[in-house]
Each structure stands twice: as C-alpha cells, then as structure tokens.
Design a protein around this motif. Structure first.
Motif, PDB file in Angstrom:
ATOM      1  N   ALA A 194     -55.021  67.975  70.741  1.00 25.82           N
ATOM      2  CA  ALA A 194     -56.189  68.483  71.507  1.00 25.82           C
ATOM      3  C   ALA A 194     -56.071  69.716  72.023  1.00 25.82           C
ATOM      4  CB  ALA A 194     -55.931  67.478  72.957  1.00 25.82           C
ATOM      5  N   THR A 195     -54.964  70.256  72.271  1.00 27.34           N
ATOM      6  CA  THR A 195     -54.790  71.570  72.832  1.00 27.34           C
ATOM      7  C   THR A 195     -55.234  72.685  71.791  1.00 27.34           C
ATOM      8  OG1 THR A 195     -52.853  71.006  74.359  1.00 27.34           O
ATOM      9  CG2 THR A 195     -52.980  73.359  73.754  1.00 27.34           C
ATOM     10  N   VAL A 196     -54.669  72.371  70.477  1.00 30.87           N
ATOM     11  CA  VAL A 196     -55.044  73.264  69.379  1.00 30.87           C
ATOM     12  C   VAL A 196     -56.574  73.021  69.194  1.00 30.87           C
ATOM     13  CG1 VAL A 196     -54.451  73.606  66.961  1.00 30.87           C
ATOM     14  CG2 VAL A 196     -52.757  73.161  68.484  1.00 30.87           C
ATOM     15  N   GLN A 197     -57.120  71.821  69.140  1.00 31.07           N
ATOM     16  CA  GLN A 197     -58.595  71.714  68.722  1.00 31.07           C
ATOM     17  C   GLN A 197     -59.332  72.460  69.620  1.00 31.07           C
ATOM     18  OE1 GLN A 197     -58.233  67.535  66.522  1.00 31.07           O
ATOM     19  NE2 GLN A 197     -59.219  67.689  68.372  1.00 31.07           N
ATOM     20  N   LEU A 198     -59.016  72.410  71.011  1.00 26.13           N
ATOM     21  CA  LEU A 198     -59.807  73.021  71.957  1.00 26.13           C
ATOM     22  C   LEU A 198     -59.575  74.401  71.949  1.00 26.13           C
ATOM     23  CD1 LEU A 198     -59.586  70.474  74.962  1.00 26.13           C
ATOM     24  CD2 LEU A 198     -61.598  70.826  73.379  1.00 26.13           C
ATOM     25  N   ALA A 199     -58.495  75.149  71.842  1.00 24.66           N
ATOM     26  CA  ALA A 199     -58.474  76.368  71.683  1.00 24.66           C
ATOM     27  C   ALA A 199     -59.280  76.933  70.476  1.00 24.66           C
ATOM     28  CB  ALA A 199     -56.984  76.831  71.698  1.00 24.66           C
ATOM     29  N   VAL A 200     -59.199  76.276  69.459  1.00 28.87           N
ATOM     30  CA  VAL A 200     -60.093  76.814  68.279  1.00 28.87           C
ATOM     31  C   VAL A 200     -61.431  76.703  68.539  1.00 28.87           C
ATOM     32  CG1 VAL A 200     -60.446  76.438  65.725  1.00 28.87           C
ATOM     33  CG2 VAL A 200     -58.031  76.450  66.451  1.00 28.87           C
ATOM     34  N   VAL A 201     -61.889  75.760  69.125  1.00 31.42           N
ATOM     35  CA  VAL A 201     -63.231  75.298  69.134  1.00 31.42           C
ATOM     36  C   VAL A 201     -63.928  76.342  70.290  1.00 31.42           C
ATOM     37  CG1 VAL A 201     -64.904  73.582  70.094  1.00 31.42           C
ATOM     38  CG2 VAL A 201     -63.259  72.963  68.284  1.00 31.42           C
ATOM     39  N   SER A 202     -63.046  76.381  71.271  1.00 27.28           N
ATOM     40  CA  SER A 202     -63.550  77.552  72.529  1.00 27.28           C
ATOM     41  C   SER A 202     -63.726  78.926  71.852  1.00 27.28           C
ATOM     42  CB  SER A 202     -62.580  77.427  73.594  1.00 27.28           C
ATOM     43  OG  SER A 202     -62.272  76.113  74.088  1.00 27.28           O
ATOM     44  N   ALA A 203     -62.767  79.271  70.936  1.00 28.99           N
ATOM     45  CA  ALA A 203     -62.969  80.638  70.267  1.00 28.99           C
ATOM     46  C   ALA A 203     -64.377  80.912  69.501  1.00 28.99           C
ATOM     47  CB  ALA A 203     -61.724  80.851  69.553  1.00 28.99           C
ATOM     48  N   VAL A 204     -64.413  79.440  68.576  1.00 28.76           N
ATOM     49  CA  VAL A 204     -65.630  79.488  67.784  1.00 28.76           C
ATOM     50  C   VAL A 204     -66.632  79.545  68.489  1.00 28.76           C
ATOM     51  CG1 VAL A 204     -66.784  78.036  65.962  1.00 28.76           C
ATOM     52  CG2 VAL A 204     -64.225  78.219  65.873  1.00 28.76           C
ATOM     53  N   LEU A 205     -66.861  78.725  69.640  1.00 27.56           N
ATOM     54  CA  LEU A 205     -68.196  78.588  70.320  1.00 27.56           C
ATOM     55  C   LEU A 205     -68.691  79.891  70.956  1.00 27.56           C
ATOM     56  CD1 LEU A 205     -67.754  75.022  72.063  1.00 27.56           C
ATOM     57  CD2 LEU A 205     -69.323  75.722  70.114  1.00 27.56           C
ATOM     58  N   LEU A 206     -67.478  80.947  71.318  1.00 25.37           N
ATOM     59  CA  LEU A 206     -67.756  82.252  71.914  1.00 25.37           C
ATOM     60  C   LEU A 206     -68.851  82.801  70.853  1.00 25.37           C
ATOM     61  CD1 LEU A 206     -64.539  83.376  72.843  1.00 25.37           C
ATOM     62  CD2 LEU A 206     -66.509  82.671  74.364  1.00 25.37           C
ATOM     63  N   VAL A 207     -68.777  82.587  69.718  1.00 24.83           N
ATOM     64  CA  VAL A 207     -69.607  83.230  68.572  1.00 24.83           C
ATOM     65  C   VAL A 207     -70.999  82.378  68.408  1.00 24.83           C
ATOM     66  CG1 VAL A 207     -69.936  84.116  66.283  1.00 24.83           C
ATOM     67  CG2 VAL A 207     -67.816  84.627  67.698  1.00 24.83           C
ATOM     68  N   VAL A 208     -70.480  80.980  68.061  1.00 21.17           N
ATOM     69  CA  VAL A 208     -71.593  80.115  67.506  1.00 21.17           C
ATOM     70  C   VAL A 208     -72.709  79.950  68.594  1.00 21.17           C
ATOM     71  CG1 VAL A 208     -72.203  77.564  67.131  1.00 21.17           C
ATOM     72  CG2 VAL A 208     -70.058  78.705  66.242  1.00 21.17           C
ATOM     73  N   VAL A 209     -72.768  79.880  69.851  1.00 20.12           N
ATOM     74  CA  VAL A 209     -73.569  79.674  70.981  1.00 20.12           C
ATOM     75  C   VAL A 209     -74.884  80.597  70.981  1.00 20.12           C
ATOM     76  CG1 VAL A 209     -72.265  78.075  72.419  1.00 20.12           C
ATOM     77  CG2 VAL A 209     -72.422  80.509  72.652  1.00 20.12           C
ATOM     78  N   ASP A 210     -74.385  81.900  70.363  1.00 20.96           N
ATOM     79  CA  ASP A 210     -75.443  82.708  70.417  1.00 20.96           C
ATOM     80  C   ASP A 210     -76.561  82.793  69.100  1.00 20.96           C
ATOM     81  OD1 ASP A 210     -74.404  84.027  72.797  1.00 20.96           O
ATOM     82  OD2 ASP A 210     -72.964  85.385  71.514  1.00 20.96           O
ATOM     83  N   PHE A 211     -76.219  81.789  68.299  1.00 28.12           N
ATOM     84  CA  PHE A 211     -77.074  81.683  67.155  1.00 28.12           C
ATOM     85  C   PHE A 211     -77.468  80.379  67.176  1.00 28.12           C
ATOM     86  CE2 PHE A 211     -74.557  85.188  66.645  1.00 28.12           C
ATOM     87  CZ  PHE A 211     -75.097  86.465  66.155  1.00 28.12           C
ATOM     88  N   LEU A 212     -78.617  80.058  66.902  1.00 28.24           N
ATOM     89  CA  LEU A 212     -79.315  78.587  66.806  1.00 28.24           C
ATOM     90  C   LEU A 212     -78.752  77.912  65.676  1.00 28.24           C
ATOM     91  CD1 LEU A 212     -80.873  76.604  68.536  1.00 28.24           C
ATOM     92  CD2 LEU A 212     -83.013  77.219  67.297  1.00 28.24           C
ATOM     93  N   TRP A 213     -78.856  78.702  64.587  1.00 30.31           N
ATOM     94  CA  TRP A 213     -78.363  78.133  63.156  1.00 30.31           C
ATOM     95  C   TRP A 213     -77.113  77.554  63.022  1.00 30.31           C
ATOM     96  CZ3 TRP A 213     -75.261  79.943  59.438  1.00 30.31           C
ATOM     97  CH2 TRP A 213     -74.773  81.326  59.741  1.00 30.31           C
ATOM     98  N   LEU A 214     -76.182  78.639  63.709  1.00 27.48           N
ATOM     99  CA  LEU A 214     -74.705  78.082  63.819  1.00 27.48           C
ATOM    100  C   LEU A 214     -74.668  77.070  64.786  1.00 27.48           C
ATOM    101  CD1 LEU A 214     -72.857  81.838  63.893  1.00 27.48           C
ATOM    102  CD2 LEU A 214     -72.850  80.102  62.031  1.00 27.48           C
ATOM    103  N   SER A 215     -75.364  76.938  65.869  1.00 31.36           N
ATOM    104  CA  SER A 215     -75.277  75.965  66.731  1.00 31.36           C
ATOM    105  C   SER A 215     -75.357  74.634  66.060  1.00 31.36           C
ATOM    106  CB  SER A 215     -76.152  76.183  68.029  1.00 31.36           C
ATOM    107  OG  SER A 215     -75.813  77.002  68.715  1.00 31.36           O
TER     108      SER A 215
END
Length: 257
Positions: A45-66
């Motif tokens: 869970a720690t590893v997954q959330l760290a990676v997902v949090s980093a990815v979401l920093l970029v993803v949330v700015d683009f609807l298609w990536l979301s």
C-alpha cells in the motif's frame, strides 16, 4: 497543520510503522496467522500510494489522462474481483472469459452512476473531480462484486443438491440457481446499507471530512457525502444484481444444468 489532515513529517512515518507493528503482532498472537499478510499489504500500500500520488500530480491536469487512469482502476478492480469470485489464479484456463464476465458488474455498477453525476454537472468534468468519484464508485462495485460472487460460490457449493432438485422438478437452470442465489447475494449489500444508515451518527466518512478540510462548510460537506453514499449504494446494488444474473446463467461459476 494547514489544509491537510496529516503532516508529512517523521511523526507520520513512526506512527505508520507502529500501526503496522500492532496489526502484525496481533495477527500472530491471536493465532489468525495473518502477520505476514499484514506486513506485505502495508508495504504494498505504501509503495502503490507513493507511485499513484506522483502520477496523479500530472494526470489530473489532463482529462484524457484522467480517463486512462480510471480505465486502469477498472482493469485492476476486474482482476481483483474475478480472483475473489472464482478463487482461480489469473493464469488458469479460461481467464479471459472470467475477466470479461467480471468486468460487466464492475462497469455496470460504476459506469451509469459516474455518467449521471458528470452529465448532470453535479461533479465538474475535471481530472481532480472525476478520478476521486470514479475511484470510489469503481471500488464500491468491485467490493460488491467480490462479496456477492464469493458468497454465491460458497453457497452453491453447499446447496447444489437444492439446485439439482429444482432442475428435476422442471425449473429452467436460471430460475433453479436464483432460488438459492438471490437471498444470499443480498448479504453483500449489508455493509453499504449500514454505512448509509449510520452516516453522521457513527462516523463522518472521507468525503465529508475532505470537503471540510478543503474549506467547505458543513452543508456542502454533507451534500458531497450524501452524493457519494447514495451513488455507492446504487453502484453496489447494480453490481450485485449483475453478478447474480451472471452466476445464474453460468457465466461466472460452474452451476448444475
């Protein structure tokens, strides 16, 4: 503390380690034998959330990536629910058929509710709004699918004689299975029903707290939480219905014919 519910400092790491230790030691001393599973789950869970949090920093700015990220959520949810429902490994024979069948209740539960809240404008069509709402609903549909599917598998294994007796009396296969399946599948809805009934009286769930921490007032927080809870309830009812029908038609589990 600012707008965050926790401070990202050394204290957080110490508390997380302590909580993991409590869970692992309890799992060992209680005789449940889940100490290793607790440790592996906590690290994962720690590893997954760290990676997902980093990815979401970029993803949330683009609807298609979301949208692509939501599709990833659905894929993982489908694989997880398929394993729980059938108790078969992903690499076993017929995996694609099982995954395709399991995707129906996951998508059938979450997709209509996500579409409704987005089309209505209740939730803005932005990545930072779409991903949390979709994630909550997909997760709810996954849980309902897993609980209902697993319960149906166990019940049909124990009561296969009743299904065979119904078949011998001339009932169609679907109806014979539903005699056993419907009452059992409904137990998968107990958690969301209890959560919705007791909201505000027993707990203040995440959406409520999140809106408050984001600067919203209690009425806005209550409205957001109500949307989430009713949406979850609808998604999970649809998912359980779909699982029950798929099982009755022999699409997910082997049943007497």
């Amino acid at each position: 503390m600012g707008s965050s519910v926790v401070d990202l400092d050394l204290r957080l790491g110490v508390v997380l380690l302590a909580l993991t230790a409590v869970a692992a030691v309890s799992g060992r001393l209680s005789g449940l034998g889940e100490d290793r599973a607790v440790l592996v789950t906590a690290v994962r869970a720690t590893v997954q959330l760290a990676v997902v949090s980093a990815v979401l920093l970029v993803v949330v700015d683009f609807l298609w990536l979301s949208a692509a990220f939501v599709l990833l959520m659905v894929t993982v949810a489908t694989v997880t629910a398929a394993g729980r429902t059938t108790d078969l490994p992903l690499r076993s024979a017929g995996a694609l058929a099982r995954l395709a069948a399991t995707a129906l209740p996951v998508l059938g539960g979450a997709a209509p509710i996500v579409a409704l809240v987005l089309v209505s404008g209740t939730v803005p069509l932005r990545g930072e709004a779409v991903i949390p709402i979709a994630g909550i609903l997909v997760g709810g549909a996954m849980t309902a699918t897993s609980l209902a599917g697993r319960r149906l598998r166990e019940e049909l294994a124990q009561r296969h004689g009743e299904v065979e007796a119904a078949l011998a009396l001339g009932l169609p296969p679907r109806d014979a299975v539903l005699l056993v399946a419907r009452p059992v599948a409904g137990t998968a809805l107990v958690p969301p029903l209890d959560q919705t009934r007791t909201v505000g009286l027993v707990t203040l769930p995440g959406a409520f707290v999140g809106v408050l921490l984001g600067g919203g007032n209690p009425l806005e927080a209550g409205a957001a939480q109500l949307l989430v809870l009713i949406g979850l309830l609808a998604a999970e009812v649809l998912a359980v219905w779909a699982v029950t029908e798929l099982v009755a038609r022999g699409r997910l589990l082997p049943v007497p014919r």
